[in-house]
Design a protein around this motif. Sequence first.
Motif, PDB file in Angstrom:
ATOM      1  N   SER A  39      -2.335   6.446   4.755  1.00 42.11           N
ATOM      2  CA  SER A  39      -2.884   7.468   5.411  1.00 42.11           C
ATOM      3  C   SER A  39      -4.284   7.119   6.074  1.00 42.11           C
ATOM      4  O   SER A  39      -4.826   6.196   5.800  1.00 42.11           O
ATOM      5  CB  SER A  39      -3.130   8.564   4.339  1.00 42.11           C
ATOM      6  OG  SER A  39      -4.255   8.138   3.599  1.00 42.11           O
ATOM      7  N   SER A  95      -0.310   3.022  18.495  1.00 38.86           N
ATOM      8  CA  SER A  95       0.255   2.036  17.981  1.00 38.86           C
ATOM      9  C   SER A  95       0.713   0.789  19.076  1.00 38.86           C
ATOM     10  O   SER A  95       0.396  -0.285  19.005  1.00 38.86           O
ATOM     11  CB  SER A  95       1.719   2.450  17.615  1.00 38.86           C
ATOM     12  OG  SER A  95       2.496   2.947  18.530  1.00 38.86           O
ATOM     13  N   ASP A 119      -3.529   3.289   9.930  1.00 37.48           N
ATOM     14  CA  ASP A 119      -2.293   3.785   8.898  1.00 37.48           C
ATOM     15  C   ASP A 119      -0.959   3.121   9.432  1.00 37.48           C
ATOM     16  O   ASP A 119      -0.943   2.522  10.569  1.00 37.48           O
ATOM     17  CB  ASP A 119      -2.534   5.164   9.117  1.00 37.48           C
ATOM     18  CG  ASP A 119      -2.461   5.869  10.382  1.00 37.48           C
ATOM     19  OD1 ASP A 119      -1.914   5.184  11.415  1.00 37.48           O
ATOM     20  OD2 ASP A 119      -2.751   7.125  10.697  1.00 37.48           O
ATOM     21  N   GLU A 120       0.000   3.751   8.710  1.00 43.11           N
ATOM     22  CA  GLU A 120       1.220   3.418   9.125  1.00 43.11           C
ATOM     23  C   GLU A 120       1.835   3.603  10.632  1.00 43.11           C
ATOM     24  O   GLU A 120       2.355   2.626  11.211  1.00 43.11           O
ATOM     25  CB  GLU A 120       2.293   3.904   8.001  1.00 43.11           C
ATOM     26  CG  GLU A 120       2.363   3.173   6.621  1.00 43.11           C
ATOM     27  CD  GLU A 120       3.095   1.962   6.599  1.00 43.11           C
ATOM     28  OE1 GLU A 120       3.547   1.379   7.418  1.00 43.11           O
ATOM     29  OE2 GLU A 120       2.929   1.617   5.310  1.00 43.11           O
ATOM     30  N   GLU A 121       1.304   4.558  10.987  1.00 45.79           N
ATOM     31  CA  GLU A 121       1.821   5.129  12.267  1.00 45.79           C
ATOM     32  C   GLU A 121       1.080   4.131  13.435  1.00 45.79           C
ATOM     33  O   GLU A 121       1.884   3.739  14.462  1.00 45.79           O
ATOM     34  CB  GLU A 121       1.527   6.505  12.703  1.00 45.79           C
ATOM     35  CG  GLU A 121       2.550   7.407  11.793  1.00 45.79           C
ATOM     36  CD  GLU A 121       2.119   8.744  12.166  1.00 45.79           C
ATOM     37  OE1 GLU A 121       1.046   9.142  12.616  1.00 45.79           O
ATOM     38  OE2 GLU A 121       3.177   9.827  12.204  1.00 45.79           O
ATOM     39  N   SER A 150      -5.488   5.615  13.823  1.00 47.05           N
ATOM     40  CA  SER A 150      -4.664   6.455  13.403  1.00 47.05           C
ATOM     41  C   SER A 150      -3.723   7.068  14.358  1.00 47.05           C
ATOM     42  O   SER A 150      -4.188   7.266  15.489  1.00 47.05           O
ATOM     43  CB  SER A 150      -5.270   7.247  12.392  1.00 47.05           C
ATOM     44  OG  SER A 150      -4.844   8.331  11.979  1.00 47.05           O
ATOM     45  N   GLY A 151      -2.327   7.183  13.823  1.00 46.98           N
ATOM     46  CA  GLY A 151      -1.469   7.830  14.460  1.00 46.98           C
ATOM     47  C   GLY A 151      -0.766   6.920  15.552  1.00 46.98           C
ATOM     48  O   GLY A 151      -1.290   5.861  15.966  1.00 46.98           O
ATOM     49  N   LYS A 152       0.594   7.619  15.935  1.00 46.24           N
ATOM     50  CA  LYS A 152       1.588   6.698  16.795  1.00 46.24           C
ATOM     51  C   LYS A 152       0.966   6.490  18.085  1.00 46.24           C
ATOM     52  O   LYS A 152       1.314   5.366  18.667  1.00 46.24           O
ATOM     53  CB  LYS A 152       2.907   7.723  16.880  1.00 46.24           C
ATOM     54  CG  LYS A 152       3.947   6.994  16.992  1.00 46.24           C
ATOM     55  CD  LYS A 152       5.104   7.418  16.556  1.00 46.24           C
ATOM     56  CE  LYS A 152       6.185   6.213  16.306  1.00 46.24           C
ATOM     57  NZ  LYS A 152       6.191   5.207  15.356  1.00 46.24           N
ATOM     58  N   SER A 191       2.848   0.672  13.583  1.00 43.58           N
ATOM     59  CA  SER A 191       4.302   0.599  13.480  1.00 43.58           C
ATOM     60  C   SER A 191       4.868  -0.157  14.526  1.00 43.58           C
ATOM     61  O   SER A 191       5.769  -0.723  14.118  1.00 43.58           O
ATOM     62  CB  SER A 191       4.603   1.980  13.661  1.00 43.58           C
ATOM     63  OG  SER A 191       4.178   2.331  14.986  1.00 43.58           O
TER      64      SER A 191
END
Length: 262
Positions: free
Chosen positions: A8, A203, A234-236, A198-200, A239
């Motif tokens: 996160s 990416s 974060d993961e997004e 952070s956030g897609k 990604s």
Amino acid sequence: MEVIITSSYGKICEEAAHIIHQEWQKKNNLVLGLATGETPLGVYKELTGMNQRNEFDFSDIVAFSLDEYLGLEEDHPQSFAYYMTENFFKHINIKTKNIFRLEGRPSDIEAHCQKYEEKIKSYGGIDVQILGIGRNGHIGFNEPGSSLSSRTRVKTLTEETIRDNARFFTDEREVPRFCLTMGIGTVMEAKMIILLASGKEKSEAIKNCVEGAVTASAPASALQLHPRVKILVDEEAGSQLTNKDYYKWVFKNKGRVKDYMK
Ligand code: GLP
């Protein structure tokens, strides 16, 4: 490059604050390079909390701002000077004499940029530089095409950056078209760099920064040439990374090399 993928946004900020705290424990008069934007806000909040709990003393900390809009007064609510004061400096015990920033309305732009570079050098250089990243891969305001060895100077914002930053202004037409920014060469001289995303929508920029070719077309890719960079995502935001499982594995096993040698 150390790529740290967390679950996160909050975790990225905790991790970044923890790293800065560790560096401060080694050197109390740490010289920080600080970025604006939404992304580092959580880090400044974490650090403020540490300061208020007396875990982190900022009295010998020195801070240099990364960039500034050209044309805005220091007290303009969208100036980066205002942002730093409101979101960080006024909440911690940093001394005003230890805060340095690029001015929005310098009388002699070139001389001001030159002096800023000299000021950084006079403090022995930046120890930890915090960075965000633009959707187009910019760091500071070094837009695509910026020389990878550029120094502090004027830059012209891209239309994409103007549109992205319009959310902070009442009207897109109010967003300044020009800015001052530390150069990529300036940033690269920091002893440690922490980039957060952070956030897609970040990416692709992160993919290009970490796994793309080193090119002025993706300014953050220059960080691949730096010996001490931490990319916290974060993961997004992470990604699109091809090697994300490997980065996670490395992070999980960090500190185990000594055990392994036993
Ligand atoms: C601005 C700043 C950058 C920042 C970028 C991304 O253009 N000059 O330093 O990294 O925006 O901002 P955000 O974190 O709000 O996405």
